[in-house]
Enzyme design. Structure first.
Site, PDB file in Angstrom:
ATOM      1  N   HIS A 115       0.809  -1.219   0.000  1.00 61.37           N
ATOM      2  CA  HIS A 115       0.000   0.000   0.000  1.00 61.37           C
ATOM      3  C   HIS A 115       0.844   1.272   0.000  1.00 61.37           C
ATOM      4  O   HIS A 115       0.337   2.361  -0.282  1.00 61.37           O
ATOM      5  CB  HIS A 115      -1.000  -0.008   1.166  1.00 61.37           C
ATOM      6  CG  HIS A 115      -0.408   0.263   2.511  1.00 61.37           C
ATOM      7  ND1 HIS A 115      -0.096  -0.734   3.405  1.00 61.37           N
ATOM      8  CD2 HIS A 115      -0.073   1.419   3.132  1.00 61.37           C
ATOM      9  CE1 HIS A 115       0.391  -0.207   4.508  1.00 61.37           C
ATOM     10  NE2 HIS A 115       0.419   1.099   4.365  1.00 61.37           N
ATOM     11  N   ASP A 145       0.173  -7.671   1.384  1.00 64.84           N
ATOM     12  CA  ASP A 145       0.599  -6.281   1.513  1.00 64.84           C
ATOM     13  C   ASP A 145       2.121  -6.155   1.534  1.00 64.84           C
ATOM     14  O   ASP A 145       2.678  -5.337   2.265  1.00 64.84           O
ATOM     15  CB  ASP A 145      -0.007  -5.632   2.763  1.00 64.84           C
ATOM     16  CG  ASP A 145       0.092  -4.100   2.730  1.00 64.84           C
ATOM     17  OD1 ASP A 145       0.210  -3.546   1.622  1.00 64.84           O
ATOM     18  OD2 ASP A 145       0.083  -3.484   3.809  1.00 64.84           O
ATOM     19  N   SER A 218       4.588   2.726   7.826  1.00 66.86           N
ATOM     20  CA  SER A 218       4.243   1.546   7.025  1.00 66.86           C
ATOM     21  C   SER A 218       5.423   1.099   6.174  1.00 66.86           C
ATOM     22  O   SER A 218       6.064   1.908   5.496  1.00 66.86           O
ATOM     23  CB  SER A 218       3.060   1.854   6.108  1.00 66.86           C
ATOM     24  OG  SER A 218       1.887   2.017   6.844  1.00 66.86           O
TER      25      SER A 218
END
EC number: 3.4.21.107
Length: 476
Positions: A115, A145, A218
């Site tokens: 992402h 992911d 992230s």
């Protein structure tokens, strides 16, 4: 003199307590060496995405006037920033995003989250020495992911990789990343839980921690105290948009398996059974004759899929796979997904109250979006009422073909009664009642008439192509 002794005793106790507190403080971990050694291999990742051409005007941006300065700054930072092409004039805009990553090989392979780089037209990697390099996307896997990038370089700093399978709840962990763009920010906490399942994330047994994670973290690494990467920071649970004490990381064992497959072939292969499963709660456990809630209940089987070919049946409760216990139903996708197509799955199941083994070859998971066909809401002609408070009709041959069913009945009408209380609707297809297959409306009525009272009874229902078992009790 007694009073003096009393004072001396108090002083001695305070000194002992102080020594205990000091000793305890000394035992707390010091992360400085870990951070010094690991930081050079942690990178900042920024992306640029070209947006469709359109005129940019002030009227298209939200009106932020009147908001407190801190709130206005927060919203402005979160909005895509338009850029005009060089030379002036309006037109094409660019949206930017920010994340983290880490180098896993001296020649420049980098792991991050999917992402972070999704839909990016350009990916820039900023190293610890603040140099910036364009990155090539080697491959990405939305299901886990995970994304693999490549930059040009030699003898780049790399991180040591650990084994996430060795993690235990309560262990210290450290995160390094770029929250809100602040490079190489260090946060720490403990492992809160392992093997955690999240909604719509069937193939990753997440590591749950209380490490503070915020936008920009992230894709960054999660370390154990030995300075080894044990996970990739991926998600947080929040109601405010910021960190609220619960964060999730992708186990490095899972991430490296994905990375190796992406590097070798550009895509990821996962095992697949072709079943829809559901949790076994207390009532379902009672209805299937289990001592306690455990396992994965097979609610639906894909026609022609690996499970159907291997002899698995609707209503089977899978207790273990290849010797690994299935405590929660979410444990099964984790184990199956780790197998490659053609791998063997030895399943221990409960069927009709008896334990048995089912061995089958797993298949390759279909592309995303390919799901079981939805069921229609056509009705038949024969009608039957029963004590559940519903009217059911037979499936016609056309419906059986359309629904891909061999047997079952369709609910024509829901009246006041137990069925209404458990949420049954017209058009629902009932294929099993009290662990018995339904072949006709008469059979359904006979089974319903003989249902026990004050005991959990299971019913298998298909709605819009999805099957599930529900339970209910009939009162005296």
């Amino acid at each position: 003199m007694p009073r003096l002794k009393s004072y001396l005793s108090i002083v001695a106790a305070v000194l002992v307590l102080g020594q205990a507190v000091t000793a305890q403080a000394v035992e707390l971990p010091d992360f400085t060496v870990l951070v010094e050694q690991a930081s050079p291999a942690v990178v900042n990742i920024s992306t640029t995405q070209k947006l469709p051409d359109r005129k940019v005007s002030n009227q298209q941006m939200p009106d932020l006037e009147g908001l407190p300065p801190m709130l206005r700054e927060f919203f402005e930072r979160g909005m895509p920033q338009p850029r005009s092409p060089r030379g002036g004039g309006g037109g094409q805009r660019e949206a930017q995003s920010l994340g983290s990553g880490f180098i896993i090989s001296p020649d420049g392979y980098i792991l991050t989250n999917n992402h972070v780089i999704a839909d990016a037209d350009e990916i820039l990697v900023r190293l610890a020495d603040r140099s910036e390099l364009k990155a090539k996307l080697v491959g990405t896997d939305p299901r886990s992911d995970v994304a693999l990038l490549k930059i040009e370089g030699n003898n780049l700093p790399v991180l040591k990789l650990g084994k996430s399978q060795d993690l235990k709840a309560g262990q210290w962990v450290v995160a390094i990343g770029s929250p809100f763009g602040f490079d190489h920010t260090v946060t720490q906490g403990i492992v809160s839980a392992i093997g955690r399942s999240l909604p719509n994330e069937n193939y990753v047994p997440f590591i749950q921690t209380d490490v503070p994670i915020n936008p920009g973290n992230s894709g960054g690494p999660l370390f154990n105290l030995a300075g080894e990467v044990v996970g990739i920071n991926s998600q947080i649970y929040t109601r405010s948009g910021g960190f609220m004490g619960v964060s999730f990381a992708i186990p490095i064992d899972v991430a490296m398996d994905v990375s190796n497959q992406l590097k070798a072939g550009g895509k990821v292969s996962r095992g697949w059974l072709g079943v829809v499963i559901q949790e076994v709660n207390k009532d379902l456990a009672e209805s299937f004759g289990l001592d306690k809630p455990a396992g994965a209940l097979v609610a639906q089987i894909q026609d022609g899929g690996p499970a159907a070919k291997g002899g698995l049946q609707v209503g089977d409760v899978i207790l273990s796979m290849n010797g690994q216990p299935i405590v929660m139903s979410a444990d099964l996708p984790h184990l199956v997904g780790a197998l490659k197509a053609g791998g063997k799955a030895n399943l221990e199941v409960i069927r009709e109250g008896k334990r048995r083994n089912v061995e089958l070859a797993v298949g390759a998971i279909p592309e995303e979006g390919q799901e079981l066909d939805a069921l229609g809401n056509k009705s038949g002609v024969e009608r039957s009422s029963n004590r559940l408070g519903i009217a059911v009709v037979e499936l016609t041959d056309e419906q059986k073909k359309s629904f891909d069913l061999q047997s079952g009945v369709v609910i024509k009408e829901v009246q006041n009664g137990p069925a209404a209380l458990i949420g049954l609707q017209p058009g629902d297809v009932i294929t099993h009642l009290n662990n018995q297959a339904i072949n006709s409306t008469k059979e359904f009525t006979d089974i319903a008439k003989a249902l026990p009272k004050n005991r959990s009874v299971s019913m298998r229902v298909l709605r819009q192509g999805r099957a599930s078992f529900i339970t209910f009790k009939l009162a005296e």
